[in-house]
Enzyme design. Structure first.
Site, mmCIF file in Angstrom:
data_model
loop_
_atom_site.group_PDB
_atom_site.id
_atom_site.type_symbol
_atom_site.label_atom_id
_atom_site.label_comp_id
_atom_site.label_asym_id
_atom_site.label_seq_id
_atom_site.Cartn_x
_atom_site.Cartn_y
_atom_site.Cartn_z
ATOM 1 N N HIS A 121 0.818 -1.225 0.000
ATOM 2 C CA HIS A 121 0.000 0.000 0.000
ATOM 3 C C HIS A 121 0.845 1.267 0.000
ATOM 4 C CE1 HIS A 121 -3.393 -2.623 1.889
ATOM 5 N NE2 HIS A 121 -3.245 -2.834 0.603
ATOM 6 N N CYS A 150 6.606 19.559 -5.997
ATOM 7 C CA CYS A 150 7.740 18.828 -6.579
ATOM 8 C C CYS A 150 8.957 19.739 -6.685
ATOM 9 C CB CYS A 150 7.358 18.299 -7.959
ATOM 10 S SG CYS A 150 8.705 17.473 -8.785
ATOM 11 N N THR A 191 -3.567 -8.419 10.941
ATOM 12 C CA THR A 191 -4.424 -7.871 9.883
ATOM 13 C C THR A 191 -5.837 -8.424 10.028
ATOM 14 O OG1 THR A 191 -4.808 -7.602 7.514
ATOM 15 C CG2 THR A 191 -3.727 -9.646 8.195
#
Ligand code: APR
Length: 249
Positions: A121, A150, A191
């Site tokens: 992820h 950026c 999880t």
């Protein structure tokens, strides 16, 4: 079986294994004080995912989304990995093939010394340019600029994480399924096993003949299908298994 018998059984499995994989979720970092997603104080109990963790939420209000990620980075930055993270980092060195597949974006596996990590992820300490797609690491906490831009083209940066409705990196996912189908033992740690495609990895490992060991505070939809299930804290159970493994070897 008693916990001792389970510890003994998992050490038997690990003692014979060359190819071991571990799939981790938010529960492995819970003992560091990092909130899980669906637990009692879980993030999705307090915040609406659709307002903070989707491409449309970012498009609508990038400042709000970054303020939330900056808050989460602020929780993670000062904590140290716990004994659960450390045991998995040690196992990477002792098993001929050890694969760590994580759903966590907190970067704590890397900080505990694990190298061979598949971050399904993404990673909260990385940012991606919305124009060029370049990925940069930024460890600032708090962020100096919200939203950040950026450094090379000035476009908006976004968190280098997978949001709801987005696909995972096909390279990372294919590798995760390949290594899961080749492992002899898979540990599934902390999880809830409800989010796809990660939740399918243990099933594909089991289909390929692997033994599945689950460590969780609570039963999950996966529990009826595993070979050995530990109910408890991963930061306590993993060191116990490791101690017995050391004694055995
Ligand atoms: N030790 C072991 N297990 C624990 C501990 C602990 N100390 N504390 C909590 N758990 C367990 C809970 O019982 C729960 O089953 O960890 C699990 C955490 O589940 P979730 O909060 O659903 O987190 P996770 O499974 O990692 O979520 C998957 O969902 O929201 C998305 O992208 C996000 O990666 C995340 C994905």
């Amino acid at each position: 079986m008693s916990e001792n018998a389970d510890i003994h059984a998992v050490c038997e499995l690990l003692g014979k294994a060359n190819r071991v994989a571990a799939l981790t979720g938010a529960g492995i970092s819970a003992e560091c004080g990092i909130p899980t997603f669906r637990g009692e104080d879980g993030l999705w109990r307090k915040f609406r995912a659709e307002e903070l963790a989707t491409p449309s939420a970012f498009h609508r209000d990038p400042k709000l989304v970054w303020e939330w990620y900056d808050w989460r980075r602020g929780i993670i930055a000062p904590v140290e990995p716990n004994p659960g993270h450390e045991v998995l980092a040690r196992w990477e060195k002792i098993f001929p093939e050890f694969t760590l597949i994580t759903q966590n974006i907190d970067g704590l596996h890397g900080r505990s010394g694990s190298k061979n990590i598949l971050e399904l992820h993404g990673n909260i300490w990385k940012m991606r340019c919305t124009e060029e797609g370049t990925v940069i690491e930024n460890l600032d906490s708090p962020l100096k600029e919200i939203p950040p831009h950026c450094p090379s083209c000035g476009a908006l940066l976004r968190p280098h994480v997978v949001w709801f409705g987005e696909s995972l990196s096909s390279t990372i996912l294919q590798r995760a399924f390949l290594l899961s189908s080749q492992c002899e033992v898979m540990l599934v740690i902390g999880t809830s096993a409800v989010v796809q495609p990660a939740a399918s990895l243990p099933l594909s490992a089991a289909e390929a003949g692997a033994k599945i060991v689950e460590i969780n505070l609570n039963p999950t939809p996966l529990t009826p299908y595993v070979d050995i299930s530990f109910t408890g804290k991963s930061g306590e159970i993993l060191p116990l298994i490791d101690k017995n493994l050391k004694r055995k070897s």
